[in-house]
Design a protein around this motif. Structure first.
Motif, PDB file in Angstrom:
ATOM      1  N   ALA A  35     -15.215  -4.470  -7.891  1.00 18.53           N
ATOM      2  CA  ALA A  35     -14.439  -4.007  -6.736  1.00 18.53           C
ATOM      3  C   ALA A  35     -13.073  -4.698  -6.700  1.00 18.53           C
ATOM      4  O   ALA A  35     -12.053  -4.056  -6.414  1.00 18.53           O
ATOM      5  CB  ALA A  35     -15.204  -4.278  -5.442  1.00 18.53           C
ATOM      6  N   THR A  36     -13.048  -5.983  -7.001  1.00 25.33           N
ATOM      7  CA  THR A  36     -11.785  -6.717  -7.035  1.00 25.33           C
ATOM      8  C   THR A  36     -10.872  -6.152  -8.113  1.00 25.33           C
ATOM      9  O   THR A  36      -9.674  -5.938  -7.878  1.00 25.33           O
ATOM     10  CB  THR A  36     -12.048  -8.215  -7.283  1.00 25.33           C
ATOM     11  OG1 THR A  36     -12.867  -8.712  -6.232  1.00 25.33           O
ATOM     12  CG2 THR A  36     -10.757  -9.005  -7.341  1.00 25.33           C
ATOM     13  N   THR A  37     -11.432  -5.886  -9.280  1.00 24.58           N
ATOM     14  CA  THR A  37     -10.652  -5.309 -10.377  1.00 24.58           C
ATOM     15  C   THR A  37     -10.130  -3.933  -9.996  1.00 24.58           C
ATOM     16  O   THR A  37      -8.955  -3.610 -10.233  1.00 24.58           O
ATOM     17  CB  THR A  37     -11.518  -5.217 -11.659  1.00 24.58           C
ATOM     18  OG1 THR A  37     -11.974  -6.528 -11.999  1.00 24.58           O
ATOM     19  CG2 THR A  37     -10.742  -4.625 -12.806  1.00 24.58           C
ATOM     20  N   GLU A  38     -10.988  -3.121  -9.404  1.00 26.42           N
ATOM     21  CA  GLU A  38     -10.577  -1.770  -8.996  1.00 26.42           C
ATOM     22  C   GLU A  38      -9.487  -1.833  -7.931  1.00 26.42           C
ATOM     23  O   GLU A  38      -8.520  -1.072  -7.968  1.00 26.42           O
ATOM     24  CB  GLU A  38     -11.786  -0.991  -8.476  1.00 26.42           C
ATOM     25  CG  GLU A  38     -11.497   0.449  -8.140  1.00 26.42           C
ATOM     26  CD  GLU A  38     -11.129   1.305  -9.343  1.00 26.42           C
ATOM     27  OE1 GLU A  38     -10.444   2.324  -9.139  1.00 26.42           O
ATOM     28  OE2 GLU A  38     -11.493   0.952 -10.460  1.00 26.42           O
ATOM     29  N   ALA A  39      -9.624  -2.745  -6.990  1.00 27.19           N
ATOM     30  CA  ALA A  39      -8.610  -2.898  -5.940  1.00 27.19           C
ATOM     31  C   ALA A  39      -7.270  -3.315  -6.555  1.00 27.19           C
ATOM     32  O   ALA A  39      -6.222  -2.788  -6.174  1.00 27.19           O
ATOM     33  CB  ALA A  39      -9.066  -3.931  -4.911  1.00 27.19           C
ATOM     34  N   GLN A  40      -7.309  -4.230  -7.517  1.00 32.67           N
ATOM     35  CA  GLN A  40      -6.073  -4.654  -8.178  1.00 32.67           C
ATOM     36  C   GLN A  40      -5.448  -3.482  -8.939  1.00 32.67           C
ATOM     37  O   GLN A  40      -4.239  -3.270  -8.879  1.00 32.67           O
ATOM     38  CB  GLN A  40      -6.365  -5.818  -9.149  1.00 32.67           C
ATOM     39  CG  GLN A  40      -5.140  -6.320  -9.873  1.00 32.67           C
ATOM     40  CD  GLN A  40      -4.087  -6.886  -8.943  1.00 32.67           C
ATOM     41  OE1 GLN A  40      -4.391  -7.423  -7.882  1.00 32.67           O
ATOM     42  NE2 GLN A  40      -2.831  -6.769  -9.330  1.00 32.67           N
ATOM     43  N   THR A  41      -6.279  -2.712  -9.627  1.00 25.02           N
ATOM     44  CA  THR A  41      -5.779  -1.539 -10.351  1.00 25.02           C
ATOM     45  C   THR A  41      -5.134  -0.552  -9.396  1.00 25.02           C
ATOM     46  O   THR A  41      -4.051  -0.015  -9.676  1.00 25.02           O
ATOM     47  CB  THR A  41      -6.935  -0.865 -11.125  1.00 25.02           C
ATOM     48  OG1 THR A  41      -7.499  -1.813 -12.038  1.00 25.02           O
ATOM     49  CG2 THR A  41      -6.462   0.345 -11.882  1.00 25.02           C
ATOM     50  N   LEU A  42      -5.773  -0.302  -8.266  1.00 22.54           N
ATOM     51  CA  LEU A  42      -5.220   0.616  -7.276  1.00 22.54           C
ATOM     52  C   LEU A  42      -3.905   0.098  -6.708  1.00 22.54           C
ATOM     53  O   LEU A  42      -2.967   0.872  -6.499  1.00 22.54           O
ATOM     54  CB  LEU A  42      -6.230   0.866  -6.159  1.00 22.54           C
ATOM     55  CG  LEU A  42      -7.444   1.709  -6.559  1.00 22.54           C
ATOM     56  CD1 LEU A  42      -8.452   1.763  -5.408  1.00 22.54           C
ATOM     57  CD2 LEU A  42      -7.034   3.103  -6.961  1.00 22.54           C
ATOM     58  N   ARG A  43      -3.836  -1.215  -6.461  1.00 22.36           N
ATOM     59  CA  ARG A  43      -2.577  -1.802  -5.970  1.00 22.36           C
ATOM     60  C   ARG A  43      -1.462  -1.602  -6.991  1.00 22.36           C
ATOM     61  O   ARG A  43      -0.338  -1.248  -6.631  1.00 22.36           O
ATOM     62  CB  ARG A  43      -2.758  -3.290  -5.666  1.00 22.36           C
ATOM     63  CG  ARG A  43      -3.308  -3.586  -4.287  1.00 22.36           C
ATOM     64  CD  ARG A  43      -3.173  -5.069  -3.934  1.00 22.36           C
ATOM     65  NE  ARG A  43      -3.980  -5.930  -4.779  1.00 22.36           N
ATOM     66  CZ  ARG A  43      -5.267  -6.186  -4.577  1.00 22.36           C
ATOM     67  NH1 ARG A  43      -5.891  -5.654  -3.561  1.00 22.36           N
ATOM     68  NH2 ARG A  43      -5.917  -6.987  -5.386  1.00 22.36           N
ATOM     69  N   GLU A  44      -1.779  -1.834  -8.262  1.00 22.60           N
ATOM     70  CA  GLU A  44      -0.772  -1.665  -9.309  1.00 22.60           C
ATOM     71  C   GLU A  44      -0.319  -0.207  -9.403  1.00 22.60           C
ATOM     72  O   GLU A  44       0.876   0.065  -9.542  1.00 22.60           O
ATOM     73  CB  GLU A  44      -1.332  -2.141 -10.657  1.00 22.60           C
ATOM     74  CG  GLU A  44      -1.510  -3.652 -10.725  1.00 22.60           C
ATOM     75  CD  GLU A  44      -2.301  -4.111 -11.934  1.00 22.60           C
ATOM     76  OE1 GLU A  44      -2.732  -3.262 -12.749  1.00 22.60           O
ATOM     77  OE2 GLU A  44      -2.496  -5.329 -12.068  1.00 22.60           O
ATOM     78  N   LYS A  45      -1.272   0.720  -9.311  1.00 23.97           N
ATOM     79  CA  LYS A  45      -0.919   2.145  -9.344  1.00 23.97           C
ATOM     80  C   LYS A  45      -0.045   2.507  -8.147  1.00 23.97           C
ATOM     81  O   LYS A  45       0.906   3.268  -8.269  1.00 23.97           O
ATOM     82  CB  LYS A  45      -2.176   3.018  -9.360  1.00 23.97           C
ATOM     83  CG  LYS A  45      -2.889   3.026 -10.687  1.00 23.97           C
ATOM     84  CD  LYS A  45      -4.119   3.919 -10.642  1.00 23.97           C
ATOM     85  CE  LYS A  45      -4.859   3.925 -11.968  1.00 23.97           C
ATOM     86  NZ  LYS A  45      -6.065   4.766 -11.918  1.00 23.97           N
TER      87      LYS A  45
END
Length: 107
Positions: free
Chosen positions: A41-51
């Protein structure tokens, strides 16, 4: 009879130990799964923030491009209007030379 009760109690204690070990094992598996899910979830949240930041940057760039095009179009329109004004002034001065008073009356 006391021996049978004692044996039964030992069997119950062993069963209780087995159940406790199973619970501890289940808890360990759940904690491991929670850690894995939390990391994902942390990784996905970071990916979404970057996108999201990338999309924001694209929007800003696109907005700047559109503003630039709007500015160019406005400047072109202004130039065309100035040219038309120049043509009108030329026509008016030709008419003034040719017809004098009529141009003054039209204004």
């Amino acid at each position: 009879q006391a021996v049978a009760v004692h044996a039964k109690m030992e069997e119950l204690l062993r069963m209780q130990e087995v159940a406790l070990q199973e619970r501890e094992s289940d808890v360990a598996r759940l904690e491991e799964r929670h850690t894995t899910v939390s990391a994902a979830a942390t990784t996905e949240a970071q990916t979404l923030r970057e996108k999201m930041h990338a999309l924001d940057a694209e929007l800003v760039e696109r907005d700047e491009q559109l503003r630039g095009k709007d500015h160019e179009a406005l400047r072109l329109h202004e130039i065309q209007m100035e040219e038309k004004d120049g043509v009108i002034l030329q026509l008016e001065s030709r008419l003034a030379v040719a017809g004098g008073d009529r141009v003054a009356q039209l204004r």
